[in-house]
Scaffold this active site. Structure first.
Site, PDB file in Angstrom:
ATOM      1  N   ASP B 317      23.976  25.853  -6.959  1.00 52.35           N
ATOM      2  CA  ASP B 317      23.785  25.109  -7.974  1.00 52.35           C
ATOM      3  C   ASP B 317      24.558  24.146  -8.046  1.00 52.35           C
ATOM      4  O   ASP B 317      25.857  24.094  -7.767  1.00 52.35           O
ATOM      5  CB  ASP B 317      24.333  26.024  -9.241  1.00 52.35           C
ATOM      6  N   ASP B 354      33.552  10.768 -30.077  1.00 52.62           N
ATOM      7  CA  ASP B 354      32.631  11.460 -29.032  1.00 52.62           C
ATOM      8  C   ASP B 354      33.528  12.546 -28.297  1.00 52.62           C
ATOM      9  O   ASP B 354      34.310  12.194 -27.306  1.00 52.62           O
ATOM     10  CB  ASP B 354      31.955  10.690 -28.037  1.00 52.62           C
ATOM     11  N   THR B 392      21.000  12.651 -32.324  1.00 54.43           N
ATOM     12  CA  THR B 392      21.010  11.241 -32.331  1.00 54.43           C
ATOM     13  C   THR B 392      21.332  10.613 -31.080  1.00 54.43           C
ATOM     14  O   THR B 392      20.975   9.659 -30.555  1.00 54.43           O
ATOM     15  CB  THR B 392      22.141  10.506 -33.270  1.00 54.43           C
TER      16      THR B 392
END
Lengths: 554, 698
Positions: B317, B354, B392
């Protein structure tokens, strides 16, 4: 020219000749066993025996074919000998005793050609040509068929189909053995070997007295005797008889015929598995052992000390002056490293070490280059064993030619390598332990023991040569050597065909740099080492009490 | 319950790659273990146990036989000496196995402590009843609150809790377990630290993860692997060959006039049969499993460990294995008319709210590259923060009449256009370039008195872990192909694949794609290894030849795989492959060594047996051993001592460095083949010299 140099030149000539034949013959044989077409004469044969040459056989069916054909052959040959007295063209010879007839039938069907009789004093034209010579062809073709089935096991995947025994048998005989044998016979006649159906001649001897000379289809039988690694001579003296092997040139030709198919089959193998390099690695392994043994033999026979030896320039006892030490040594090694067993000199008279080399050659399992077919399959089994041990050392489940060597494969390979040593050692031990058999020995001490050890080594490995000195025409030896020959020939074939079936069913594993390179010199070296160590460890005690004790005594 | 795991080596395999020396070295070998395991070794003399190893069973019979013979002739020291050393040979073999097993026992004891009788709070409708943990059945619902030990394996069906799993993983930091999703599995024996969860039991008592783990580390569940079986067959057939060689020797010897005593023949037999590898074979297997356990990997079958050595394709992965988990800001690219500094300032401002790793990385880049001090949300009075949400896909701040936004291209373009602003001509080109290079573009936009407009683009990049390229190069040298699995688009995937140096990649991978890839590789005869954690990985994990489930994963994934990584570190797959290879190499090396040893033993024993009747054979006594009896005894003693000498090697495994098959073969053949040929000549000679010093033995 010194005899040693002459010997080296003879070996060189052989190498060149074998090298020239290698490619065309190997490719031709691959083509024969891969082709879809049948010759007209072959179609007649299939019709005659009611075989369908086009069905693919799985291993049990293939094995049934091998065994059924061989059982019928043994019975036919046995009856032919038992009825000889009543058959025409028998030169007045009587029927053969049951135990000797069994021994001879087993011997020729098992591609051994051990002879407890003297050809010129026991077998007439019918048995020689109609029975023994026929087996010289078909028993060789059976060996080649089984080898090709094993090669197909490696080459094919996801199927259990190994080809068709009847077509492999017939093609091997008709397209490979017959034409080469025909050319070989002509060449031998050109060298001076005889080919006729004459009777027995009484001739006066130079020193007075008289001697019997037999005629016969000698050259034709001689050619297939060598080519099919059979070894059963027309005459008791085998290839030392001037009618069979008249001179140095015919001697070289016969050695060439012995070696040519077994060596070339490595090319057939490479061709059929799709990698010529894999074939070369096997060829290199066989070649190294063959050359090594030949060198050792010449060395021990030339270098032997003692006044008689020094006058003769080496150990000349039991060797023909027309072949010399070199021609005899090269022949002796070639015949014991293959399953031939023809002799042009008396192995019993070799030096202690020399006798040991002939025995060890057979004990390796006759794989360098070995019998036609049987040499290749024997060598491939040793390759599987070597791959298994070495393959673990590179950190992968061992694989050979893209096929995994798992539990089943190793079980079959282990059974294969157990059989001949078990037969040799057990029968020899029984013969030594019982009261009567040792009476057959004509020597005492280590040499006497060597005679018996050699006999069973030769029988179980389907060689057929005799050490000489042992009176093998007794009920005990006829029966036990007969059994050793049959078991030593057909039990291994059971395991080979089962192995082939198991391999053919597998899906191939793609090769990566993590895969052991079985086409490289390192692997050939490893294979040589594995063969020598495994055989050496098995037979060291026995050899120590025979040829080694004799050789080290002086 | 104990929260310490003293026996397990700390997790030390940071995926930084290249620790070239002894990477898969094993645990240390402590000579005191030999003494501690001695009673166990004696217990293993039971013939019913011994018969499992045909080679050592023959030695056991030989020991009994020579002892009987020695009793019949009690005055002869030689018989007693041989008998004693044959017993020692047998016991040494058992000792090797006992030591290997002993190392797992301590670990099992720690695990057992975690399995103390727990009382479960089973839910019956709305009522709760207290039952013993062992009475739970599959499907029962149990409640666990802070301080409770979870009574069995199961899935969280209600609630979220922090759980201490150190009893199993050795990792002391608690983990979050919550209902739904890929973090729902809980393991019996672990402890809830906070909150309340309802667990649905999925495993019967006695078959839980911890039970299986105990069985594994104790070696109780150990079954012989296919290769081990094949090797045992080969060893058995060699034993038969040597048995024949020795049994048939007596008639030959009698004919030669030198009847051999049964004691000498038995000694010869034991020296010839491959006792070295026969004695160490099972210890090697147990130690191999143990090495995995030390790396916090539980293999559910030995077969899987062996298959790991054969793997030719690794599916890795991308996230967490090849790249650090998250994308990071790599550069700020302004549009025309904007400076980099302006853009960096706006980018930083808009990212303060953020908290995602991407957002943090923007702030860090602004600081490191443009020297912008990190501002804190409280510093800006009157600022209105817009946090990043998945809906958003933007974050930003409104302050002093300026509105700054940063986010996904589509969202920001929409935001600008909504406000009547224009998107700069070159913005599109810039985002395309970044996407093309495998990065992720984020747009930064500003609305002030000049209107709304795009300032520039932030280039987010996947950061490839250090040292991965070297590791993939090594794997390539071992003949293993690496395939990166990622949900990214093909362009991104290609760029990362090239940077990391993997051989191939599978982009936009769905579980079905993974499955198809595995099947395709397997159809070509390849063995495939992969890691996975999610429920949708389960089919692929089951299909792969080596499926390593992360311990953090769902119970479906753990069931499907054949190994569980307790550290949940996908890079470990590479080590698992190396351990698998090392296991096979160790077996092969010791087999080669064992067989090569025989040559010297013949040179010691055969002259000793027959030099009297055939004096020439004394020339084979190239070691010049002092007397026949001493020669035979020396060979027997060497044969016994070499087992003990090789126990550390069997437990640690042969040193393994990734390289091609050919160079590995050359090296191992040199050490164990040639070494095996030469070593006993020296060893037997030394032992003989010692024996010849003992007075009265001649």
């Amino acid at each position: 020219m010194s005899p040693v140099l002459a010997g080296v030149l003879q070996v060189l000539a052989l190498v060149v000749a074998l090298g020239l034949a290698y490619r065309p013959l190997g490719d031709y044989m691959a083509g024969v066993y891969s082709s879809n077409k049948h010759l007209r004469v072959e179609k007649w044969m299939y019709k005659a025996v009611g075989a369908d040459p086009n069905t693919q056989m799985r291993w049990p069916a293939y094995l049934r074919g091998v065994l059924a054909f061989s059982v019928v052959s043994v019975l036919f040959l046995y009856l032919l000998q038992r009825l000889q007295g009543a058959l025409p063209g028998s030169l007045g010879f009587a029927s053969i005793d049951p135990d000797q007839a069994f021994n001879t039938a087993a011997s020729f069907v098992a591609n051994t050609n051990w002879q407890s009789y003297s050809g010129e004093q026991a077998m007439g034209h019918v048995v020689q040509t109609g029975g023994l010579a026929v087996q010289n062809f078909v028993s060789a073709a059976v060996g080649m068929a089984v080898a090709v089935a094993l090669v197909r096991g490696f080459a094919r995947s996801g199927t259990g189909e190994l080809g068709n025994f009847w077509s492999d048998l017939v093609r091997g005989t008709v397209r490979i053995l017959l034409p080469i044998a025909a050319v070989g016979a002509l060449a031998l006649v050109a060298c001076g070997a005889i080919q006729n159906f004459a009777g027995i001649h009484e001739v006066g001897q130079f020193m007075g007295g008289s001697q019997q000379w037999n005629g016969g289809a000698v050259a034709s039988q001689e050619a297939i005797k060598e080519l099919g690694t059979n070894g059963g001579g027309y005459f008791n003296a085998n290839s030392s008889h001037p009618f069979e092997n008249p001179n140095g040139l015919s001697n070289l030709l016969e050695i060439f015929l012995i070696l040519v198919i077994p060596f070339a089959m490595t090319r057939t193998f490479g061709r059929m598995v799709g990698s010529l390099k894999q074939g070369y690695a096997i060829l290199a392994t066989m070649g190294v052992i063959w050359l090594g043994f030949t060198t050792l033999m010449m060395w021990t026979e030339f270098a032997h000390h003692g006044p008689a030896f020094e006058i003769a320039g080496g150990a000349m006892e039991g060797k023909e002056t027309r072949f010399g030490i070199a021609g005899s040594s090269i022949f002796a090694v070639a015949t014991t490293l293959t399953s031939t067993g023809a002799v042009n000199s008396f192995h019993s008279s070799y030096t202690g070490f020399g006798g040991g080399i002939t025995m060890l050659g057979m004990q390796l399992g006759e794989i360098a280059p070995g019998g036609v077919g049987s040499g290749l399959y024997g060598m491939l089994v040793m390759a599987i064993i070597a791959v298994f041990i070495a393959g673990l050392m590179v950190g992968r489940t061992p694989e050979y030619l893209g096929k995994k060597i798992g539990t089943r494969e190793i079980k079959l390979a282990a059974c294969y390598i157990l059989i001949t040593p078990a037969l040799v050692l057990c029968f020899t031990a029984a013969a030594m332990a019982l009261p009567t058999p040792p009476h057959s020995m004509t020597n005492t001490g280590a040499h006497g023991f060597s005679e018996v050890l050699y006999a069973y080594t030769s029988g179980a490995n389907n060689n057929g040569s005799a050490f000489a000195g042992l009176n093998a025409d007794t009920q005990w030896f006829n029966t036990t050597i007969g059994l050793a020959m049959l078991l030593g020939r057909f039990l291994p074939m059971v395991f080979i065909l089962a192995l082939a079936g198991s391999l053919a069913e597998q899906k191939p594993v793609p090769a990566t740099v993590g895969t052991l390179g079985t086409h490289k010199p390192l692997f050939s070296g490893l294979l040589v080492g594995t063969i020598l160590i495994i055989t050496g460890l098995t037979f060291f005690p026995a050899l120590a009490l025979g040829p080694l004790a004799e050789g080290l005594a002086s | 319950m104990s929260t310490v795991t003293p026996t397990r080596a700390p997790h030390q395999d940071a995926p930084t790659g290249h620790q070239s020396e002894g990477r898969v070295g094993g645990g240390l070998f402590d000579p005191a273990q030999l003494i501690r395991s001695f009673p166990d070794a004696l217990r293993k003399l039971d013939p019913r146990v011994m018969v499992k190893s045909p080679v050592m069973f023959v030695v056991l019979i030989g020991s009994v036989f020579t002892t009987v013979l020695a009793c019949l002739d009690p005055g002869e020291w030689f018989g007693w000496a041989i008998a004693a050393w044959l017993w020692l040979t047998t016991i040494f073999a058992n000792l090797a196995e006992a030591v290997a097993e002993g190392r797992g026992k301590a670990q099992a004891d720690t695990l057992r402590k975690a399995k103390t009788d727990t009382v479960a709070r089973r839910l019956l409708g709305r009522n709760e009843e207290r039952v013993a943990g062992i009475e739970l059945r599959i499907g029962d619902l149990v409640v666990c609150e802070a301080g409770d030990v979870i009574p069995g394996d199961g899935d969280v069906v209600e609630g979220v809790a922090s759980v201490d799993e150190s009893a199993i993983t050795g990792e002391s930091a608690p983990v979050i377990r919550e209902s739904g999703g890929d973090r729902s599995a809980v393991t019996g024996g672990t402890k809830v630290l906070s909150d309340r969860i309802v667990v649905k039991i999925t495993t019967k008592p006695g078959e839980t993860f911890i039970d299986r783990m105990i069985a594994l580390v104790e070696g109780a569940a150990r079954q012989k692997t296919p290769n081990e079986i094949a090797l045992n067959i080969l060893l058995a057939s060699l034993t038969i060959v040597f048995l024949l060689a020795v049994v048939t020797l007596q008639p030959f010897a009698i004919y030669a006039g030198q009847r051999q005593s049964m004691i000498v023949l038995t000694a010869l037999l034991v020296c010839l049969i491959p006792t070295t590898i026969g004695a160490l074979l099972s210890a090697i297997g147990i130690a191999g499993m143990d090495r995995l356990v030390q790396r916090n990997v539980l293999a559910m079958s030995g077969r899987a460990v062996e298959a790991a050595g054969d793997v030719s394709t690794l599916l890795l992965d991308k996230t967490g294995t090849i790249t650090l988990g998250n994308r990071q800001a790599a550069e700020f690219v302004p549009v025309k008319g904007t400076t980099e500094a302006e853009l960096a300032d706006a980018a930083q401002l808009s990212s303060l709210a953020d908290e995602t790793p991407e957002g943090r990385s923007i702030v860090v880049l602004a600081k490191e590259k443009y020297g912008l001090r990190e501002r804190h949300q409280g510093e800006l009075a009157g600022a209105e923060w817009v946090a990043f949400t998945a809906q958003t896909r933007m974050s930003g701040v409104d302050v002093d009449g300026r509105k700054v936004r940063k986010g996904a291209t589509g969202s920001v373009v929409a935001w600008v256009e909504e406000r009547g602003g224009t998107v700069a001509q070159d913005a599109q080109a810039l985002t395309d370039t970044i996407s093309g290079a495998g990065g992720t573009p984020l747009l930064v936009a500003l609305e002030d008195e000049h209107g709304a407009r795009v300032l520039g683009v932030i280039h987010l990049k996947d950061v490839v872990k250090e040292g991965m390229r070297e590791r993939f190069d090594e794997l390539r040298r071992m003949g293993i192909k690496t395939i990166m699995i990622t949900g990214d688009n093909p362009l991104t995937a290609k760029a990362i694949a090239e940077e990391a140096g993997v051989d191939d990649f599978l982009a936009e991978a769905t579980p079905e794609d993974k499955m198809a890839l595995i099947k395709r590789e397997q159809a070509g005869g390849k063995l495939v290894a992969m890691t996975g954690d999610g429920t949708n990985d389960a089919p692929a994990l089951a299909q792969a030849d080596v499926g390593v489930a992360m311990n953090t994963g769902t119970s479906a994934a753990k069931e499907a795989g054949n190994m569980v990584d307790l550290d949940s570190n996908p890079t470990k797959l590479i080590e698992i492959v190396e351990i698998g290879k090392q296991l096979l190499i160790t077996r092969g090396a010791l087999t080669t060594f064992s067989i090569a040893n025989d040559v010297a033993k013949y040179f010691a024993i055969i002259p000793a047996m027959f030099a009297v009747v055939y004096p020439g054979l004394d020339k084979l006594n190239i070691m010049q051993l002092s007397s026949p009896q001493s020669a035979i005894l020396s060979a027997v003693i060497f044969n016994a001592l070499i087992i003990v000498a090789l126990v550390p090697l069997a437990l640690k495994g042969v040193r393994y460095r990734p390289s091609s098959a050919d160079s590995m073969l050359r090296r191992n053949l040199g050490i164990y083949g040639l070494g095996g040929l030469v070593a006993p000549f020296i060893g037997i000679k030394i032992i003989d010299m010692v024996i010849s010093l003992v007075p009265g033995l001649h």
